[in-house]
Design an enzyme around this catalytic site. Structure first.
Site, PDB file in Angstrom:
ATOM      1  N   LYS A  11      39.517  82.007  29.816  1.00  0.00           N
ATOM      2  CA  LYS A  11      39.816  81.957  28.372  1.00  0.00           C
ATOM      3  C   LYS A  11      41.085  81.148  28.148  1.00  0.00           C
ATOM      4  O   LYS A  11      41.914  80.986  29.063  1.00  0.00           O
ATOM      5  CB  LYS A  11      39.981  83.361  27.777  1.00  0.00           C
ATOM      6  CG  LYS A  11      41.072  84.253  28.414  1.00  0.00           C
ATOM      7  CD  LYS A  11      42.484  84.125  27.862  1.00  0.00           C
ATOM      8  CE  LYS A  11      43.451  85.118  28.498  1.00  0.00           C
ATOM      9  NZ  LYS A  11      44.861  84.805  28.312  1.00  0.00           N
ATOM     10  N   LEU A 105      44.825  82.414  32.206  1.00  0.00           N
ATOM     11  CA  LEU A 105      43.455  82.058  31.825  1.00  0.00           C
ATOM     12  C   LEU A 105      42.506  83.251  31.952  1.00  0.00           C
ATOM     13  O   LEU A 105      41.293  83.108  31.795  1.00  0.00           O
ATOM     14  CB  LEU A 105      42.944  80.897  32.696  1.00  0.00           C
ATOM     15  CG  LEU A 105      43.726  79.581  32.576  1.00  0.00           C
ATOM     16  CD1 LEU A 105      43.232  78.554  33.603  1.00  0.00           C
ATOM     17  CD2 LEU A 105      43.583  78.989  31.165  1.00  0.00           C
ATOM     18  N   GLY A 107      41.625  85.118  34.549  1.00  0.00           N
ATOM     19  CA  GLY A 107      40.705  85.130  35.692  1.00  0.00           C
ATOM     20  C   GLY A 107      40.402  86.517  36.227  1.00  0.00           C
ATOM     21  O   GLY A 107      39.245  86.923  36.306  1.00  0.00           O
ATOM     22  N   ASP A 142      43.475  92.139  28.720  1.00  0.00           N
ATOM     23  CA  ASP A 142      42.523  91.070  28.420  1.00  0.00           C
ATOM     24  C   ASP A 142      41.072  91.462  28.707  1.00  0.00           C
ATOM     25  O   ASP A 142      40.143  90.749  28.319  1.00  0.00           O
ATOM     26  CB  ASP A 142      42.829  89.817  29.266  1.00  0.00           C
ATOM     27  CG  ASP A 142      44.083  89.095  28.801  1.00  0.00           C
ATOM     28  OD1 ASP A 142      44.569  89.382  27.687  1.00  0.00           O
ATOM     29  OD2 ASP A 142      44.573  88.226  29.556  1.00  0.00           O
TER      30      ASP A 142
END
Ligand code: C5P
Length: 313
Positions: A11, A105, A107, A142
């Site tokens: 993301k 990001l 992960g 997240d």
């Protein structure tokens, strides 16, 4: 069904406004999350006769150190799922790793969400979405976004409120994103502490912009986007947090023609947004001679399905 493969997209946070530190130690935030057409893959398979989850990390070399299996978020996801459901059959998880760890990001969070969805399917679906989201939120702020399998979302609270947003296909989805990771990871807790100190020292305080205005801006040209990341000024201000490196990457992206540049999450990956694919590819080539991880990608245009994306063998 004994084996399942699930996509675990990366993301970017196109926008990330961080509020004050709350009494529970977390910070309220308002963010626009976009899932990318680039990421890891998680495969889960049953291992009859085994009890402990086995995690295999595969894939392209990253410049980061490997971590012990018990600290792996996929291991923790499988353990929590087992505690909650009593489903404790042996599982091997093979993670094809492409997303740089600790890079903002998402992960690890995406891998954990993919593992939870796959495991729930392997176990015959004992948990509803709300129960999975609860486990996800306990693994990391997240994770709820990735469990929602949406291409874009307005995320608030500490990350647990995920409101899917439809991607403007004739605007946002046509853009090219050049991700640049400088080769170091950025600890989330440390980044939040640094931001608190930055604000305590007289820097501008938290401000939330109206949600409608921000979501409306998704259809406008990137050169006029109002989006920001609250961590970035704190990093740029602080010589101990690689501020000079971020400054350099962002300047190079602008120099190479990016219409918008930003930082994803609490770092360390920067991104540049380009209207033309050729310009993005040229930038990618040039930046790859300097930085260890550079990748051109697009955002996902549609939600990730759950059932049809779970491939059983
Ligand atoms: O939830 P996650 O594991 O990503 O959070 C790591 C740390 O980052 C938390 O322990 C907390 O210190 C900080 N954090 C925060 N506010 C958030 C998310 C994370 O302060 N919304």
């Amino acid at each position: 069904m004994e084996k399942i493969r699930v996509q675990a997209p990366a993301k970017v946070n196109l926008h990330l406004a961080v509020g004050e530190r709350r009494p529970d130690g977390f910070h309220g935030l308002e963010s626009i999350f976009l899932a990318l057409a680039f990421g890891d893959t998680v495969q889960l398979e049953m291992m009859p006769g085994k009890k402990m989850p086995e995690i295999v990390m595969e894939g392209e070399e990253t410049p980061f150190e490997p971590i012990p299996p018990e600290e792996n978020i996929v291991f923790r996801a499988i353990s929590l799922f087992g505690n909650r459901t009593g489903f404790t059959r042996g599982i091997r998880a093979i993670v094809e790793k492409r997303i740089p760890p600790g890079g903002g990001l998402g992960g690890g969070s995406s891998d954990a969400a993919a593992a939870l969805l796959a495991l729930n399917s392997l176990a015959g679906g004992p948990l509803e979405a709300a129960a999975l989201a609860e486990i996800g939120a306990s693994l990391g702020s997240d994770v709820p976004f990735f469990l929602a399998r949406t291409a874009a979302a307005w995320v608030s609270g500490r990350g647990e409120h995920v409101q899917p947003v439809s991607v403007p296909v004739h605007a946002l989805a046509l853009l090219h994103w050049v991700l640049v990771n400088p080769g170091f990871s950025s600890g989330t807790g440390t980044a939040f502490r640094l931001l608190d100190e930055f604000r305590d020292s007289g820097a501008p305080q938290a401000r939330f912009l109206p949600k409608e205005a921000l979501l409306g801006a998704l259809t406008t040209h990137p050169a006029s986007w109002p989006f920001f990341n609250d961590f970035l000024p704190a990093f740029l201000d602080n010589s101990g947090t690689n501020g000079a490196v971020y400054r350099e990457i962002l300047a190079q992206l602008v120099e190479l023609g990016a219409d918008f540049t930003g930082l994803s999450g609490s770092g360390s990956t920067c991104f540049g947004v380009f209207g033309e694919e050729e310009a993005a590819r040229t930038a990618e080539k040039s930046l790859a001679t300097v930085w260890p991880f550079v990748k051109t990608t697009e955002i996902l245009k549609t939600s990730l399905c759950i059932k049809n994306c779970l491939r059983s063998e």
